[in-house]
Design a protein around this motif. Structure first.
Motif, PDB file in Angstrom:
ATOM      1  N   ALA A 222      -1.677  -2.763   3.516  1.00 22.11           N
ATOM      2  CA  ALA A 222      -2.341  -3.506   4.370  1.00 22.11           C
ATOM      3  C   ALA A 222      -3.829  -3.673   4.020  1.00 22.11           C
ATOM      4  O   ALA A 222      -4.402  -4.935   4.335  1.00 22.11           O
ATOM      5  CB  ALA A 222      -2.453  -2.771   5.813  1.00 22.11           C
ATOM      6  N   ILE A 223      -4.274  -2.665   3.422  1.00 18.22           N
ATOM      7  CA  ILE A 223      -6.054  -3.049   2.831  1.00 18.22           C
ATOM      8  C   ILE A 223      -6.186  -3.846   1.744  1.00 18.22           C
ATOM      9  O   ILE A 223      -5.409  -3.489   0.714  1.00 18.22           O
ATOM     10  CB  ILE A 223      -6.534  -1.736   2.757  1.00 18.22           C
ATOM     11  N   ARG A 224      -6.793  -4.836   1.794  1.00 15.74           N
ATOM     12  CA  ARG A 224      -7.292  -5.930   0.744  1.00 15.74           C
ATOM     13  C   ARG A 224      -8.077  -5.523  -0.259  1.00 15.74           C
ATOM     14  O   ARG A 224      -9.435  -5.651   0.309  1.00 15.74           O
ATOM     15  CB  ARG A 224      -7.413  -7.170   0.938  1.00 15.74           C
ATOM     16  N   ASP A 225      -8.234  -4.515  -1.039  1.00 14.76           N
ATOM     17  CA  ASP A 225      -9.428  -4.403  -1.705  1.00 14.76           C
ATOM     18  C   ASP A 225      -9.098  -4.062  -3.384  1.00 14.76           C
ATOM     19  O   ASP A 225      -7.914  -4.038  -3.692  1.00 14.76           O
ATOM     20  CB  ASP A 225     -10.113  -3.159  -1.014  1.00 14.76           C
ATOM     21  N   ALA A 226     -10.257  -3.804  -3.968  1.00 14.80           N
ATOM     22  CA  ALA A 226      -9.979  -3.682  -5.577  1.00 14.80           C
ATOM     23  C   ALA A 226      -8.736  -2.805  -5.818  1.00 14.80           C
ATOM     24  O   ALA A 226      -8.046  -2.829  -6.745  1.00 14.80           O
ATOM     25  CB  ALA A 226     -10.925  -3.486  -6.303  1.00 14.80           C
ATOM     26  N   SER A 227      -8.762  -1.441  -4.935  1.00 15.79           N
ATOM     27  CA  SER A 227      -7.812  -0.270  -5.417  1.00 15.79           C
ATOM     28  C   SER A 227      -6.389  -0.687  -4.811  1.00 15.79           C
ATOM     29  O   SER A 227      -5.321  -0.247  -5.616  1.00 15.79           O
ATOM     30  CB  SER A 227      -8.181   0.764  -4.772  1.00 15.79           C
ATOM     31  N   SER A 228      -6.053  -1.821  -4.197  1.00 12.62           N
ATOM     32  CA  SER A 228      -4.801  -1.964  -3.697  1.00 12.62           C
ATOM     33  C   SER A 228      -4.406  -3.304  -4.589  1.00 12.62           C
ATOM     34  O   SER A 228      -3.102  -3.853  -4.504  1.00 12.62           O
ATOM     35  CB  SER A 228      -4.701  -2.591  -2.405  1.00 12.62           C
ATOM     36  N   LYS A 229      -5.113  -3.811  -5.371  1.00 10.77           N
ATOM     37  CA  LYS A 229      -4.717  -4.988  -6.178  1.00 10.77           C
ATOM     38  C   LYS A 229      -3.655  -4.747  -7.225  1.00 10.77           C
ATOM     39  O   LYS A 229      -3.435  -3.795  -7.677  1.00 10.77           O
ATOM     40  CB  LYS A 229      -5.825  -5.631  -7.203  1.00 10.77           C
ATOM     41  N   ALA A 230      -2.318  -5.907  -7.050  1.00 16.24           N
ATOM     42  CA  ALA A 230      -1.316  -5.531  -8.047  1.00 16.24           C
ATOM     43  C   ALA A 230      -0.873  -6.882  -8.552  1.00 16.24           C
ATOM     44  O   ALA A 230      -1.623  -7.931  -8.124  1.00 16.24           O
ATOM     45  CB  ALA A 230      -0.033  -4.731  -7.330  1.00 16.24           C
ATOM     46  N   TYR A 231       0.040  -7.030  -9.577  1.00 16.05           N
ATOM     47  CA  TYR A 231       0.175  -8.459 -10.148  1.00 16.05           C
ATOM     48  C   TYR A 231       1.768  -8.657 -10.072  1.00 16.05           C
ATOM     49  O   TYR A 231       2.387  -7.517 -10.113  1.00 16.05           O
ATOM     50  CB  TYR A 231      -0.161  -8.524 -11.522  1.00 16.05           C
ATOM     51  N   LEU A 232       2.184  -9.605  -9.929  1.00 15.82           N
ATOM     52  CA  LEU A 232       3.638 -10.121  -9.859  1.00 15.82           C
ATOM     53  C   LEU A 232       3.792 -10.219 -11.721  1.00 15.82           C
ATOM     54  O   LEU A 232       2.985 -10.664 -12.352  1.00 15.82           O
ATOM     55  CB  LEU A 232       3.827 -11.527  -9.467  1.00 15.82           C
TER      56      LEU A 232
END
Length: 542
Positions: A222-232
């Motif tokens: 739920a948290i949008r920050d650099a540590s939660s970034k992922a890629y398709l």
RNA sequence: GCGGGUGUAGCUCAGUGGUAGAGCGUCACGUUGCCAACGUGAAUGUCGUGAGUUCGAAUCUCAUCACCCGCUCCA
């Protein structure tokens, strides 16, 4: 054969038919669409599944016989679309995918920033300029200027001519001999106005290097920050490398072997174009073939030919397919050798466009993942150990031969490009028939295998047709159609690419035969109604 | 991302400031004797979207979105 040349087919008409007959619709169409995305309609989905199933069967379930006469061994996999973002750092996609680009605001040309090289000079007017040329590497740029210094001309391999403006500028300019050729990436903001682009008429028209990342980003949790970034995932291949160790440890596979996977991939393409040829969401069929490094050339060759044979087995005309070897300078960061299998699409004809790439990835991916994950990817080849022992080799020699990080040969094809190829290949204009066009799919891949019609809706014909249909539908995708005239029904089936239509007529009631109408020849023959199922099974199996 | 073009019914298109149209297709009923036959009837549109100008906009202006062509890109 010879089939209609793709060059004579109109892409607009193919797209229109795809929509009209339910093959492919623009995604989110009721909201105005969304660039680079497509939805597969009922017939398109059937076609796509038929191609996918055939690939899976030929790759995983009944793979071919290898070059040594032994059957090859390939296992299936279905990995997650979203993985730990470190995967893409290891694979080189985060770095390599986000090459900064430079635009020339005057000429509208765009270059990779690391392909632009500048050299400082004092112009005739006393102002300093940085002359920019576009070449693949610093060495080439260096050589180009050395060539210039000795002959007064730049060599031919420069991409395009120097503009008149640049020529005028360097004519009589004094280059600083000790100033090295430097990358445009290192040019400071205030120096940028002095840069004279290779194709520009004046200095200062190049933009700062800008990032173009082709990977779709999302956030996990739920948290949008650099540590939660992922890629398709931008390719399905990495999911296979990630599970290489798991498969080796659990599946009793031994070298050489393959892991195959079909699934969606996502690339935020700059310019989606040409219908489903380049879309932002697409489906791939990829197989990674793991083998001992010294065996890799043999397997590269094997898969190169095997994959071409496979495309031919879909009914694609040989004359519309070709190989294209990659030049050294277009090889991807991971690849030692690469050959494309190309198709003559209507929008590339008389040229060809990519359909599948067979790449020799060396040990790049496994080595990268070994370094980044600290997990050992080395394989211990016991067959080679035994062989070495029998040959009386020393322990060191045996180890050297039997412990290795496997090399990888990767046949990677676009499933959605395969759909496009079959659509283009099948599309056959024919002014003589009512529909003006028919879809000449090989029966095995046709979305609908058969139409069942009563010639007219009376005299018991509908009932007989209904009975025939009820039997067939248990084994084949087929349609019962009693509406409108018989000609109209044939025409509809022509556009859907249905290979056979069975019509119940007056004679059926007395002699138990029906007519079979062949899509391609439009000719008819009579067969016994009991033979219809066998007839279809026969034709579809071919 | 840049330049040019196009957006009106499912499709092909007409409509240049004054009531939103045609052909084909689709559906229903009738008819039917092998390749989009015929008759009758029906459904279908915020004229890509949003603003603006105007008494009034499919039509003029601006923005935006999508598609096509050419660049650019395509590991």
């Amino acid at each position: 054969m010879p089939d209609t040349d793709p060059a004579t087919k109109s892409m607009d008409e193919i797209v229109a038919l795809c929509k009209r007959r339910g093959f492919v619709y623009p995604a989110s169409e009721i909201y105005g669409g969304i660039n680079g995305f497509w939805d597969y309609g009922p017939l398109g989905t059937a076609l796509k599944n038929n191609i996918r199933d055939h690939w899976w069967k030929q790759t995983v379930e009944c793979p071919p016989i290898g070059p040594d006469g032994e059957p090859v061994s390939i296992v299936g996999l279905d990995s997650s679309i979203i993985q730990n973002p470190k995967v893409w750092e290891a694979s080189g996609h985060v770095g390599g995918f986000s090459d900064p680009m430079v635009d020339d605001t005057e000429t509208k040309k765009r270059y990779r920033a690391d392909h632009v090289w500048v050299r400082k000079a004092a112009g005739k007017d006393g102002n300093e300029v940085l002359v920019a040329i576009v070449l693949g590497s610093q060495e080439e740029a260096q050589a180009a200027w050395e060539h210039f210094d000795s002959t007064g001309k730049l060599p031919d391999q420069l991409r395009g001519e120097l503009s008149k403006g640049v020529k005028k500028c360097i004519d009589g300019a004094k280059f600083y001999e000790d100033a090295p050729i430097s990358s445009y990436v290192d040019v400071s903001d205030d120096q940028r106005v002095m840069v004279f682009g290779q194709h520009a008429s004046k200095p200062g028209t190049l933009t700062e290097p800008r990032e173009f990342n082709l990977m779709f980003e999302t956030f996990v949790g739920a948290i949008r920050d650099a540590s939660s970034k992922a890629y398709l995932r931008p390719e399905t291949a990495q999911g296979i490398f990630l599970n290489y160790k798991n498969v080796v440890d659990t599946m009793r596979v031994k070298m050489p072997f393959g892991i195959a996977q079909v699934g969606k991939s996502f690339r935020n393409e700059v310019t989606p174009r040409n219908f489903i040829f380049r879309s932002r969401e697409f489906e791939q069929m990829e197989m990674e073939w793991f083998c001992a490094p010294d065996d890799s050339p043999k397997w590269y060759d094997f898969w190169k030919h095997e994959r071409m044979r496979w495309w031919e087995s879909l009914g694609v005309s040989k004359s519309n397919l070709r190989y294209r070897d990659h030049d050294d300078d277009e090889l991807a960061h991971y690849s030692k050798m690469c050959v494309d299998i190309e198709y003559k699409y209507p929008f590339t004809a008389p040229g060809y466009g990519e359909l599948e790439g067979v790449a020799h990835r060396g040990c790049f991916d496994l080595t990268q993942h070994q370094e980044h994950s600290k997990q050992k990817m080395e394989y211990f080849d016991q067959e080679r150990q035994v062989k070495g022992q029998k040959a009386g080799l020393s322990k060191d020699e045996i180890n050297a031969q039997s412990k290795y990080i496997p090399n990888v040969i990767e046949p990677a094809s676009g499933l959605t490009r395969g759909v496009l190829v079959l659509l283009c290949e099948a599309f056959t204009p024919d002014e003589s028939r009512p529909s003006k066009v028919y879809m000449k799919f090989k029966p095995k891949f046709a979305p609908i295998k058969a139409g069942v019609f009563p010639l007219v809706n009376k005299d018991g014909m509908p009932e007989v047709a209904q009975k025939l249909y009820m039997g067939l539908r248990e084994k084949f995708t087929c349609q019962l159609d009693a509406k409108q005239s018989i000609g109209k029904r044939y025409a509809r089936m022509d556009e859907a690419g249905t290979p056979y239509c069975f019509t119940v007529d007056g004679d059926t009631l007395s002699d138990q035969t029906v007519t079979v109408r062949d899509r391609d020849s439009q000719s008819q023959e009579r067969i016994n109604i009991d033979q219809v199922e066998n007839f279809l099974a026969d034709k579809i199996g071919e």
